[in-house]
Design a protein around this motif. Structure first.
Motif, PDB file in Angstrom:
ATOM      1  N   LEU A   1      45.699  39.110  34.530  1.00 53.68           N
ATOM      2  CA  LEU A   1      45.612  38.189  35.742  1.00 53.68           C
ATOM      3  C   LEU A   1      44.968  37.008  35.639  1.00 53.68           C
ATOM      4  O   LEU A   1      44.193  36.694  34.595  1.00 53.68           O
ATOM      5  CB  LEU A   1      44.970  39.142  36.650  1.00 53.68           C
ATOM      6  CG  LEU A   1      45.267  40.718  36.941  1.00 53.68           C
ATOM      7  CD1 LEU A   1      44.198  41.271  37.940  1.00 53.68           C
ATOM      8  CD2 LEU A   1      46.608  40.537  37.650  1.00 53.68           C
ATOM      9  N   CYS A   2      44.981  36.196  36.397  1.00 49.00           N
ATOM     10  CA  CYS A   2      44.082  34.877  36.733  1.00 49.00           C
ATOM     11  C   CYS A   2      42.732  35.188  37.201  1.00 49.00           C
ATOM     12  O   CYS A   2      42.363  36.206  37.325  1.00 49.00           O
ATOM     13  CB  CYS A   2      44.948  33.875  37.850  1.00 49.00           C
ATOM     14  SG  CYS A   2      44.602  34.370  39.338  1.00 49.00           S
TER      15      CYS A   2
ATOM     16  N   ASP B   1      43.467  42.962  32.926  1.00 50.80           N
ATOM     17  CA  ASP B   1      43.144  43.883  34.079  1.00 50.80           C
ATOM     18  C   ASP B   1      43.134  45.171  33.502  1.00 50.80           C
ATOM     19  O   ASP B   1      44.249  45.512  33.023  1.00 50.80           O
ATOM     20  CB  ASP B   1      43.826  43.736  35.109  1.00 50.80           C
ATOM     21  CG  ASP B   1      43.650  44.635  36.523  1.00 50.80           C
ATOM     22  OD1 ASP B   1      42.253  44.552  36.500  1.00 50.80           O
ATOM     23  OD2 ASP B   1      44.394  45.047  36.875  1.00 50.80           O
TER      24      ASP B   1
ATOM     25  N   PRO C   1      47.635  32.961  32.855  1.00 50.59           N
ATOM     26  CA  PRO C   1      46.386  33.797  33.365  1.00 50.59           C
ATOM     27  C   PRO C   1      45.671  34.285  31.799  1.00 50.59           C
ATOM     28  O   PRO C   1      46.330  34.293  30.894  1.00 50.59           O
ATOM     29  CB  PRO C   1      47.122  35.077  33.974  1.00 50.59           C
ATOM     30  CG  PRO C   1      48.446  35.239  33.373  1.00 50.59           C
ATOM     31  CD  PRO C   1      48.879  33.865  33.213  1.00 50.59           C
TER      32      PRO C   1
ATOM     33  N   CYS D   1      42.352  36.300  41.000  1.00 52.04           N
ATOM     34  CA  CYS D   1      42.937  37.795  41.170  1.00 52.04           C
ATOM     35  C   CYS D   1      42.126  38.813  40.663  1.00 52.04           C
ATOM     36  O   CYS D   1      41.673  39.976  41.116  1.00 52.04           O
ATOM     37  CB  CYS D   1      44.249  37.854  40.841  1.00 52.04           C
ATOM     38  SG  CYS D   1      45.610  36.836  41.988  1.00 52.04           S
ATOM     39  N   ASN D   2      41.765  38.608  39.094  1.00 50.19           N
ATOM     40  CA  ASN D   2      40.700  39.639  38.497  1.00 50.19           C
ATOM     41  C   ASN D   2      39.253  39.776  39.350  1.00 50.19           C
ATOM     42  O   ASN D   2      39.061  40.829  39.623  1.00 50.19           O
ATOM     43  CB  ASN D   2      40.708  39.075  37.248  1.00 50.19           C
ATOM     44  CG  ASN D   2      39.998  40.480  36.367  1.00 50.19           C
ATOM     45  OD1 ASN D   2      40.389  41.448  36.204  1.00 50.19           O
ATOM     46  ND2 ASN D   2      38.856  39.720  35.588  1.00 50.19           N
TER      47      ASN D   2
ATOM     48  N   CYS E   1      50.527  35.209  36.264  1.00 52.84           N
ATOM     49  CA  CYS E   1      49.557  36.364  37.024  1.00 52.84           C
ATOM     50  C   CYS E   1      50.353  37.442  37.474  1.00 52.84           C
ATOM     51  O   CYS E   1      51.501  36.990  38.236  1.00 52.84           O
ATOM     52  CB  CYS E   1      48.601  35.673  37.857  1.00 52.84           C
ATOM     53  SG  CYS E   1      47.585  36.827  38.516  1.00 52.84           S
TER      54      CYS E   1
END
Length: 96
Positions: A41-42, A29, A25, A45-46, A17
């Motif tokens: 992103l994972c 994004d 991930p 986080c997203n 990520c």
């Protein structure tokens, strides 16, 4: 984004990520205004960026809030620690 592009981008990020470094991930994004890909992103986080609607001021305030309220371990005696919050605010009483 094509699968080959995804794999290239992910390899460029080291397979983790772009924010937290979690392995594998799966979420692309992108900038919600222009649609440009920013990274892979994972899930967490997203979702976190999405909740803040890409608002940098809100994210900065959230970071400052965490800095001000995060508890720290303070050594008060050998082997004895106390958790101290940098911003100690009394809790509101229930009798208003």
């Amino acid at each position: 984004m094509r699968q080959a592009d995804f794999e290239t981008w992910l390899a460029w990020q080291g397979g983790v990520c772009a924010i937290c470094g979690a392995p594998d991930p799966e979420h692309v994004d992108h900038d919600h205004e222009f649609g440009n890909v920013r990274g892979i992103l994972c899930f967490n986080c997203n979702g976190g960026l999405g909740q803040f609607k890409d608002n940098q001021q809100s994210l900065a305030r959230a970071i400052e809030y965490l800095r001000e309220t995060a508890c720290q371990r303070v050594l008060v005696h050998p082997g004895v620690y106390q958790l101290v919050s940098p911003r100690r605010v009394p809790r509101p009483s229930r009798t208003f």
